[in-house]
Design a protein around this motif. Structure first.
Motif, mmCIF file in Angstrom:
data_model
loop_
_atom_site.group_PDB
_atom_site.id
_atom_site.type_symbol
_atom_site.label_atom_id
_atom_site.label_comp_id
_atom_site.label_asym_id
_atom_site.label_seq_id
_atom_site.Cartn_x
_atom_site.Cartn_y
_atom_site.Cartn_z
ATOM 1 N N ARG A 149 0.839 -1.210 0.000
ATOM 2 C CA ARG A 149 0.000 0.000 0.000
ATOM 3 C C ARG A 149 0.869 1.254 0.000
ATOM 4 N N ALA A 150 2.015 1.194 0.697
ATOM 5 C CA ALA A 150 2.852 2.389 0.829
ATOM 6 C C ALA A 150 3.708 2.617 -0.405
ATOM 7 N N ILE A 151 4.190 1.540 -1.012
ATOM 8 C CA ILE A 151 5.090 1.729 -2.158
ATOM 9 C C ILE A 151 4.447 1.108 -3.398
ATOM 10 N N SER A 152 4.700 -0.137 -3.674
ATOM 11 C CA SER A 152 4.069 -0.798 -4.821
ATOM 12 C C SER A 152 4.227 -2.280 -4.606
ATOM 13 N N LYS A 153 3.444 -3.043 -5.354
ATOM 14 C CA LYS A 153 3.570 -4.497 -5.260
ATOM 15 C C LYS A 153 4.982 -4.915 -5.675
ATOM 16 N N ALA A 154 5.491 -4.307 -6.746
ATOM 17 C CA ALA A 154 6.797 -4.716 -7.254
ATOM 18 C C ALA A 154 7.879 -4.547 -6.189
ATOM 19 N N LYS A 155 7.925 -3.361 -5.582
ATOM 20 C CA LYS A 155 8.974 -3.111 -4.592
ATOM 21 C C LYS A 155 8.717 -3.904 -3.309
ATOM 22 N N LEU A 176 7.689 5.744 0.689
ATOM 23 C CA LEU A 176 7.639 5.147 2.023
ATOM 24 C C LEU A 176 7.881 6.203 3.104
ATOM 25 N N VAL A 177 8.715 7.174 2.780
ATOM 26 C CA VAL A 177 9.012 8.221 3.767
ATOM 27 C C VAL A 177 8.603 9.576 3.194
ATOM 28 N N SER A 178 8.273 10.491 4.091
ATOM 29 C CA SER A 178 7.790 11.793 3.617
ATOM 30 C C SER A 178 8.917 12.791 3.389
ATOM 31 N N ASN A 213 -6.570 7.620 7.113
ATOM 32 C CA ASN A 213 -6.505 6.167 7.357
ATOM 33 C C ASN A 213 -7.676 5.433 6.721
ATOM 34 N N ARG A 214 -8.818 6.109 6.625
ATOM 35 C CA ARG A 214 -9.984 5.465 6.041
ATOM 36 C C ARG A 214 -9.733 5.129 4.553
ATOM 37 N N ALA A 215 -8.860 5.922 3.928
ATOM 38 C CA ALA A 215 -8.541 5.683 2.512
ATOM 39 C C ALA A 215 -8.014 4.270 2.292
ATOM 40 N N TYR A 216 -7.409 3.687 3.323
ATOM 41 C CA TYR A 216 -6.830 2.345 3.185
ATOM 42 C C TYR A 216 -7.820 1.249 3.534
ATOM 43 N N GLU A 217 -8.986 1.626 3.962
ATOM 44 C CA GLU A 217 -9.930 0.630 4.461
ATOM 45 C C GLU A 217 -11.199 0.531 3.620
#
Ligand code: HXC
Length: 258
Positions: A149-155, A176-178, A213-217
């Motif tokens: 969710r934070a980066i990509s499936k590939a990474k 992953l980092v801001s 956080n709701r965006a991930y749910e």
């Protein structure tokens, strides 16, 4: 409560928790995770605290769950006792923002703990990885779920399957980092970001955290609906009146968390 594995300080409206098992590169054992949970809850219930920072040392944010502690667990120990992960979820109950300030290694459970925070500020020497595969196991505190969710499936696949570490530059490119800052500026930068957040209206800050956080749910339309309701709610706060009035009067708002 006396803490042995963490240091806890307050800096005005910011609560600072420093993971402190230097001899084991802040390996996350049961005691440390229990103490972290207690400290987080205390800050959550402390009305003067509006933002929390979790950090480690220059060498390691945390090098993972404590391998020595879990090496001999049987399936039943792990499953019935849930020793390894039972106290890892407390951080998810915290409604105030939590920033991870990461220098050095954030590996395995260390990377997962950082990802449970609301955002990560990295020192230029930070290294992120999920090396559990080398130990004959897999990430157990959300690594296989939060990384994609934070980066990509590939990474995420690359990191989890090969145990390759990602440096700060790559972590920032991947999302992953801001921010990345020189290692000796890390704490200052994280505390300053936390102080900025702490200068805002706490209930509004909590609504923003909840909404992001709701965006991930949920689905986009449900998420947008949820956001809109919270947006409407913000008009029930005194702080919204103060914030907009202050803008129109060209002055700094004085939020009262009401
Ligand atoms: C227990 C650890 C540890 C860990 C380091 N140490 N990581 N102890 N658990 N996760 C200890 C070492 O045993 C050593 O103790 C001391 O810390 C210093 O570490 P060194 O290896 O000597 O340092 P260095 O050569 O600089 O290498 C640093 C490192 C390496 C690359 C970070 O320590 C490493 O690979 N650590 C393990 C990383 C890992 O696999 N993490 C995933 C864990 S599993 P002594 O006594 O010898 O000085 C996991 C699952 C999470 O996290 C599941 C959810 C709960």
């Amino acid at each position: 409560m006396e803490f042995e594995c963490i240091l806890v300080e307050t800096k005005e409206k910011v609560g600072l928790i420093t993971l402190n098992r230097p001899k084991a590169l802040n390996a996350l054992n049961d005691q440390l995770m229990n103490e972290l949970g207690v400290a987080l809850k205390a800050f959550e219930h402390n009305d003067t605290i509006q933002c929390i920072v979790i950090t480690g040392s220059q060498k390691a944010f945390a090098a993972g769950a404590d391998i020595a502690a879990m090496a001999n667990y049987s399936f039943m120990d792990a499953y019935k006792g849930d020793y390894i992960t039972r106290n890892w979820e407390t951080i998810r109950q915290i409604r105030k923002p939590v920033i991870a300030a990461v220098a050095g290694y954030a590996l395995g459970g260390g990377c997962e703990l950082a990802m449970m925070c609301d955002f990560i500020i990295a020192a230029d020497n930070a290294k992120f990885g999920q090396p559990e595969v080398k130990l004959g196991t897999l990430p157990g505190a959300g690594g296989t779920q939060r990384l994609p969710r934070a980066i990509s499936k590939a990474k995420a696949m690359d990191m989890c399957l090969t145990a390759r570490m990602m440096d700060a530059e790559e972590a920032e490119r991947a999302g992953l980092v801001s921010r990345i800052v020189p290692a000796d500026m890390l704490l200052e930068e994280a505390l300053s970001a936390a102080a900025t957040i702490a200068s805002m209206s706490l209930p509004v800050i909590m609504m923003i955290k909840e909404s992001v956080n709701r965006a991930y749910e949920t689905t986009l339309s449900e998420g947008v609906h949820f956001e809109r309701r919270l947006f409407h709610s913000s008009f029930g706060t005194e702080d919204q009146k103060e914030g907009m009035k202050a803008f129109l009067e060209k002055r700094t708002p004085e939020f009262k968390n009401q």
